[in-house]
Design an enzyme around this catalytic site. Structure first.
Site, PDB file in Angstrom:
ATOM      1  CE  LYS A 116      41.993  12.738  -7.704  1.00 53.03           C
ATOM      2  NZ  LYS A 116      40.654  12.130  -7.628  1.00 53.03           N
ATOM      3  CE  LYS A 158      44.490  20.083  -2.645  1.00 57.86           C
ATOM      4  NZ  LYS A 158      43.009  20.125  -2.665  1.00 57.86           N
ATOM      5  CG  HIS A 208      35.860  17.507   2.925  1.00 58.04           C
ATOM      6  ND1 HIS A 208      36.996  16.896   2.477  1.00 58.04           N
ATOM      7  CD2 HIS A 208      34.848  16.923   2.269  1.00 58.04           C
ATOM      8  CE1 HIS A 208      36.675  15.988   1.571  1.00 58.04           C
ATOM      9  NE2 HIS A 208      35.376  15.968   1.442  1.00 58.04           N
ATOM     10  CD  GLU A 288      40.029  14.592  -4.134  1.00 58.29           C
ATOM     11  OE1 GLU A 288      39.970  13.370  -3.982  1.00 58.29           O
ATOM     12  OE2 GLU A 288      41.051  15.265  -3.929  1.00 58.29           O
ATOM     13  NE  ARG A 292      35.275   6.012  -2.464  1.00 60.44           N
ATOM     14  CZ  ARG A 292      36.066   7.066  -2.498  1.00 60.44           C
ATOM     15  NH1 ARG A 292      36.733   7.361  -3.607  1.00 60.44           N
ATOM     16  NH2 ARG A 292      36.202   7.843  -1.446  1.00 60.44           N
ATOM     17  CB  VAL A 295      33.007   5.051   4.011  1.00 61.78           C
ATOM     18  CG1 VAL A 295      32.778   4.610   5.447  1.00 61.78           C
ATOM     19  CG2 VAL A 295      34.235   4.367   3.425  1.00 61.78           C
TER      20      VAL A 295
HETATM   21  C1  MV4 Z   1      42.839  21.702   0.403  1.00 60.84           C
HETATM   22  C2  MV4 Z   1      42.933  22.411   1.618  1.00 60.84           C
HETATM   23  C3  MV4 Z   1      43.015  23.796   1.541  1.00 60.84           C
HETATM   24  N1  MV4 Z   1      43.038  24.400   0.345  1.00 60.84           N
HETATM   25  N2  MV4 Z   1      42.880  22.370  -0.771  1.00 60.84           N
HETATM   26  C4  MV4 Z   1      42.211  17.739   0.080  1.00 60.84           C
HETATM   27  C5  MV4 Z   1      41.995  16.317   0.333  1.00 60.84           C
HETATM   28  C6  MV4 Z   1      41.541  16.289   1.727  1.00 60.84           C
HETATM   29  N3  MV4 Z   1      41.674  15.009   2.313  1.00 60.84           N
HETATM   30  C7  MV4 Z   1      42.406  17.333   2.340  1.00 60.84           C
HETATM   31  N4  MV4 Z   1      42.489  18.331   1.388  1.00 60.84           N
HETATM   32  C8  MV4 Z   1      42.694  19.666   1.524  1.00 60.84           C
HETATM   33  N5  MV4 Z   1      42.721  20.363   0.371  1.00 60.84           N
HETATM   34  C9  MV4 Z   1      42.972  23.679  -0.789  1.00 60.84           C
HETATM   35  N6  MV4 Z   1      43.008  24.320  -1.958  1.00 60.84           N
HETATM   36  C10 MV4 Z   1      42.926  21.702   2.807  1.00 60.84           C
HETATM   37  C11 MV4 Z   1      42.841  20.317   2.776  1.00 60.84           C
HETATM   38  C12 MV4 Z   1      42.976  19.657   4.035  1.00 60.84           C
HETATM   39  C13 MV4 Z   1      44.242  19.537   4.671  1.00 60.84           C
HETATM   40  C14 MV4 Z   1      45.407  20.021   4.081  1.00 60.84           C
HETATM   41  C15 MV4 Z   1      46.638  19.895   4.713  1.00 60.84           C
HETATM   42  C16 MV4 Z   1      46.717  19.277   5.965  1.00 60.84           C
HETATM   43  C17 MV4 Z   1      45.579  18.776   6.567  1.00 60.84           C
HETATM   44  C18 MV4 Z   1      44.336  18.907   5.924  1.00 60.84           C
HETATM   45  C19 MV4 Z   1      43.189  18.404   6.539  1.00 60.84           C
HETATM   46  C20 MV4 Z   1      41.990  18.514   5.902  1.00 60.84           C
HETATM   47  C21 MV4 Z   1      41.885  19.152   4.658  1.00 60.84           C
END
Ligand code: MV4
Length: 454
Positions: A116, A158, A208, A288, A292, A295
């Site tokens: 990443k 991360k 997202h 990211e 692939r 889903v």
């Molecule tokens: C984040 C974020 C806020 N700021 N990155 C990345 C993978 C995805 N499945 C969730 N991700 C997130 N990345 C930045 N810079 C918020 C999420 C996020 C999240 C983070 C913590 C707890 C729950 C979450 C639920 C959805 C998205």
């Protein structure tokens, strides 16, 4: 064109790949574990080879087993589906070394996007907007704290080898940082065998949104618009839809063109998804890329009319993309609900025999599934048992069709996530399109406070 393809997967995606192969006149070879002897992908394939015991590490993830089956069946190519070996750069290399085409991006692209930090740095290089953050692994604790102070709080730690949310920690102030970093590193090491971590500025109440791309080996690339994937829980998506309610034609063209240019710049080919977080001012930040078929690809297929699996196989066979950007049109609205065999509110898996099964149909409903009446959902794999994809001329009609479909989907013998979907679909905030990644967790929490304890 390929004569024969091995499908290194199971469940609904193995069937989806098989349908595309059959429509292209390609023979199919299924592989299966001992737990999947009675699975539909085994029944519908031209040939089927057992590759080991139920545990996926002993079967679907066993590279020598999959390659041996491919050699015995004498296939031209392997389609990995999603999950399992689909994002293993090593597996893609082994395929190529054995003279078998891996139906996916080049191994180098998979490896790049799998790291990443490298992916972030590469996207900065090609000019994609990205979350502010660190450009190196945080190895030294004092140095890491310095970087954190520079980026500012709240921030999110991360895992370099992560994705999909594992090994993440939100940090709201300086005093929390050292312990959070230690915990994130330990979790990353446990999950990926690699403790590497990096920092990003935390985007509050983010949506997202991801862009689907399709590219060939001749430098042609197009985007197929976005999917809104904010309805997730524990980093598992539950509902996806397209278009996103925040999207305009102008914004789609701008971000889409940026993604296409990035794809061409890094020499990417095959299908891919570029994930973005979108803040409350509709600013896009790359987080990211997924190398692939995903889903939720069906949502894009429905609004564009483009068969993504067919296109994926064609470009892997060395053909040009069968579409031009100018021909891609976005029609109506599509939404997918993932039906999982689990308790809708505790999230606990609910494997077992499906005693009664009647999937919905009718106008604007597509069901992707490999389940059937009397099918026994094994406890060893992902619990997805069906994808309900609704289509309508607009979001309202799509929502009505989805609700109608879910209310007439009969599944008995196991618990499913359908009640949770209905809870979301009938929620006023969701119906207004007012969603972010925190929506589902907030909804479940609010619900657990009003339901009396058992
Ligand atoms: C984040 C974020 C806020 N700021 N990155 C990345 C993978 C995805 N499945 C969730 N991700 C997130 N990345 C930045 N810079 C918020 C999420 C996020 C999240 C983070 C913590 C707890 C729950 C979450 C639920 C959805 C998205």
């Amino acid at each position: 064109m390929f004569r024969k393809v091995l499908i290194a997967n199971r469940g609904e995606i193995a069937l989806r790949v098989m349908f595309a192969c059959k429509e292209l006149g390609i023979e199919t070879v299924a592989v299966f574990s001992e737990a999947d002897r009675h699975a539909l992908h085994v029944r519908f394939a031209d040939e089927a080879i057992c590759i080991g015991p139920a545990r996926s590490t002993d079967s679907y993830l066993n590279i020598p087993g999959v390659i041996s089956a491919a050699e015995i069946a004498n296939v031209d190519a392997i389609h990995p589906g999603y999950g399992f070996l689909s994002e293993s750069a090593y597996f893609a290399e082994v395929c190529e070394e054995c003279g078998i085409k891996f139906i996916g991006p080049p191994a180098a692209s998979i490896r790049l996007m799998g790291d990443k930090i490298q992916a972030r740095n590469e996207m900065i290089r090609v000019g994609l907007p990205i979350t502010p953050g660190s450009s190196d692994s945080l190895d030294d604790r004092d140095q890491a704290l310095e970087v954190a102070e520079e980026i500012g709080y709240p921030l999110i730690i991360k895992a370099t080898a992560g994705g999909g949310g594992r090994g993440m920690r939100v940090v709201r102030g300086r005093d929390e940082f050292p312990a959070a970093l230690d915990a994130a590193k330990a979790e990353a090491f446990g999950a990926f065998g690699d403790s590497g971590c990096y920092i990003e500025k935390f985007i509050e109440n983010a949506r997202h949104i991801e862009f689907q791309v399709l590219a060939d080996d001749f430098g042609n690339a197009i985007h197929l618009g976005e999917r809104e994937c904010s309805i997730q829980r524990r980093h598992q998506k539950l509902i996806e839809e397209a278009p996103s309610v925040i999207m305009t034609d102008e914004l789609r063209r701008r971000v889409g063109d940026e993604v296409v240019s990035a794809v061409q710049n890094i020499g990417y080919s095959n299908v891919g998804t570029f994930e973005f977080l979108v803040d409350e001012s509709n600013h896009f930040y790359f987080i990211e890329a997924n190398t692939r078929i995903q889903v939720e690809h069906g949502v894009t297929e429905i609004i564009t009319g483009i068969d993504l699996l067919r296109a994926q196989i064609l470009v892997a066979a060395g053909e040009e993309i069968p579409h031009h950007q100018g021909d891609v049109q976005f029609r109506g609205h599509a939404m997918e609900c993932r039906v999982n065999a689990e308790d809708p509110f505790t999230h606990r898996p609910s494997p077992g025999k499906i005693t009664s099964w009647h999937p919905p149909g009718g106008p604007g409903i597509r069901i992707d599934t490999a389940a059937y009446a009397e099918y026994e959902v094994p406890p060893y794999y992902d619990s997805l048992i069906a994808k309900v994809i609704a289509h309508g001329t607009n979001r309202e009609e799509t929502l009505r069709r989805m609700e109608r479909a879910l209310r007439t989907f009969i599944i008995e013998g196991i618990k499913t996530t359908i009640p949770l979907h209905l809870e979301v679909l009938t929620n006023d905030q969701f119906r207004a399109g007012d969603i972010s990644t925190g929506f589902l967790e907030d909804l479940i929490e609010a619900k657990s406070r009003v339901v009396e304890p058992v």
